[in-house]
Design a protein around this motif. Structure first.
Motif, mmCIF file in Angstrom:
data_model
loop_
_atom_site.group_PDB
_atom_site.id
_atom_site.type_symbol
_atom_site.label_atom_id
_atom_site.label_comp_id
_atom_site.label_asym_id
_atom_site.label_seq_id
_atom_site.Cartn_x
_atom_site.Cartn_y
_atom_site.Cartn_z
ATOM 1 N N ALA A 13 0.796 -1.303 -0.008
ATOM 2 C CA ALA A 13 -0.063 -0.014 -0.178
ATOM 3 C C ALA A 13 0.840 1.125 0.157
ATOM 4 N N LYS A 14 1.998 1.096 0.611
ATOM 5 C CA LYS A 14 2.928 2.357 0.616
ATOM 6 C C LYS A 14 3.649 2.734 -0.638
ATOM 7 N N LYS A 15 3.626 1.589 -1.483
ATOM 8 C CA LYS A 15 4.409 1.856 -2.995
ATOM 9 C C LYS A 15 3.412 2.339 -3.994
ATOM 10 N N LEU A 16 2.002 2.042 -3.937
ATOM 11 C CA LEU A 16 0.986 2.194 -4.866
ATOM 12 C C LEU A 16 0.918 3.706 -5.275
ATOM 13 N N THR A 17 0.977 4.121 -6.457
ATOM 14 C CA THR A 17 0.613 5.620 -6.685
ATOM 15 C C THR A 17 -0.777 5.856 -6.570
ATOM 16 N N PRO A 18 -1.040 7.135 -6.373
ATOM 17 C CA PRO A 18 -2.736 7.553 -6.328
ATOM 18 C C PRO A 18 -3.362 6.966 -7.417
ATOM 19 N N GLU A 19 -2.685 7.061 -8.705
ATOM 20 C CA GLU A 19 -3.640 6.500 -9.614
ATOM 21 C C GLU A 19 -3.810 5.182 -9.645
ATOM 22 N N ALA A 20 -2.950 4.240 -9.199
ATOM 23 C CA ALA A 20 -3.152 2.979 -8.987
ATOM 24 C C ALA A 20 -4.096 2.817 -7.873
ATOM 25 N N LEU A 21 -4.119 3.446 -6.725
ATOM 26 C CA LEU A 21 -5.012 3.135 -5.484
ATOM 27 C C LEU A 21 -6.333 3.441 -5.873
ATOM 28 N N ALA A 22 -6.600 4.604 -6.764
ATOM 29 C CA ALA A 22 -7.909 5.240 -7.244
ATOM 30 C C ALA A 22 -8.462 3.914 -8.062
ATOM 31 N N ALA A 23 -7.529 3.549 -8.865
ATOM 32 C CA ALA A 23 -8.363 2.592 -9.933
ATOM 33 C C ALA A 23 -8.425 1.044 -9.151
ATOM 34 N N ALA A 24 -7.827 0.791 -8.254
ATOM 35 C CA ALA A 24 -8.135 -0.221 -7.387
ATOM 36 C C ALA A 24 -9.414 -0.079 -6.681
ATOM 37 N N TYR A 25 -9.381 1.070 -6.162
ATOM 38 C CA TYR A 25 -10.774 1.309 -5.199
ATOM 39 C C TYR A 25 -12.070 1.300 -6.284
ATOM 40 N N ASP A 26 -11.796 1.835 -7.543
ATOM 41 C CA ASP A 26 -12.872 1.761 -8.358
ATOM 42 C C ASP A 26 -13.320 0.520 -8.756
ATOM 43 N N ASP A 27 -12.274 -0.286 -9.177
ATOM 44 C CA ASP A 27 -12.433 -1.656 -9.426
ATOM 45 C C ASP A 27 -13.386 -2.390 -8.393
#
Length: 124
Positions: A13-27
């Motif tokens: 979780a520390k390493k993911l970009t905001p874009e990746a976290l947003a995409a994971a949340y959206d998915d």
């Protein structure tokens, strides 16, 4: 105490970009209607494991609150929620049905997170 595999997953979780976290949340939100809701119901943890897991996710994401919420309002809360649910699945991987494990972790696999193998389970 959480197992080493779950702890390693939480560290991503520390390493993911905001874009990746947003995409994971959206998915994660999108998949709730495709089996994610039923899968998340199978994820009860002991109070001590739940507390430890929640604390680790907060420790990983809270220092990034400004960065995450600057990318998208409310992303800290959404990312935390999605990460906790996925980490519960990793922790319960041996007893969780394959389809539940897959639907809960698919958003993080798509974001580039290495997903631990599910070694056993009711449909193994």
């Amino acid at each position: 105490m959480l197992d080493a595999v779950t702890t390693r997953f939480l560290e991503t979780a520390k390493k993911l970009t905001p874009e990746a976290l947003a995409a994971a949340y959206d998915d994660t939100v999108r998949l709730r209607g495709q089996g994610g809701r039923e899968a998340s119901r199978a994820l009860k943890l002991s109070a001590s494991h739940e507390s430890e897991l929640q604390a680790m996710v907060r420790a990983a994401l809270l220092p990034r609150a400004g960065e995450l919420n600057a990318f998208r309002s409310g992303l800290l809360s959404g990312a935390k929620s999605a990460y906790v649910m996925a980490a519960r699945a990793v922790h319960r991987r041996e007893s969780l049905a394959q389809e539940h494990y897959h639907v809960l972790l698919r958003p993080f696999a798509a974001a580039g997170v290495e997903i631990p193998p599910r070694t056993a389970g009711p449909d193994a």
